[in-house]
Design a protein around this motif. Sequence first.
Motif: not given
Length: 243
Positions: A99-103, A144-150, A152-158
Amino acid sequence: MRSRHHDIADDLRQQIALGGIQPSERLPSEADLATRYRVSTVTLRRALAILQGEGLVEKIHGKGNFVRRPHRKILYVGGWGTLDPLTAAEPELRVTIRSTTIRAQAHLMTLLKVPTGSPIVETTCVSHEGESPHGLARIYMPRDLLPAGVLDDDSTCRDAFKRFAVLGPPPVTLRETVCARPPTPDEASALRIGYASVVLSITRIATDSTDRVVEATLLAFPGDRVDAVFTTHHGPDKRQDPG
């Protein structure tokens, strides 16, 4: 007049089909094959390129040309926007995630309906069985719509990434555009396929109740490694007389 390299490709293809050359077996060197068929190495490489484009032969740098094992297909479930849970859960299938942040520029502005320069999170997922890539997903979401944990290697997101699923809350509308086409250079590299191969391309747009685009996903699967299933549910025919 039929070209000699097509005849060589036909002969090697038949040997593979009849089991004369087994999956994972290394082909004779290009020089040896060129001598056997009494052609130049240039002609021989053209023949091998045909088989590589068909996914029958894989060239591994420094090792040679190998017959590919038949690929197990994965299942994409249209309408739900996900790989089949049973397929995605198989231990042989693993997914690399970045994952990375772009414009937002150009096509992302159009897909997500956002202004130029808006912060977008791009997540690239590649599914593998052993060393063979099975699918590529590029998932884009407004920051601004990114779910929490995306991030941060959150298991639910993974788990959602492993299924190539929509990351946020269930969308109100999921629109999928499907086509078969040649791979782009980036896709050919990531999926390790030839430019003559065919990919199943799916553009998935998820929107919420306000018609805001909450996620845009670009999916690409080698045509010989995926089945896509779309199910239509029909409601009662309102034109019928209820009486």
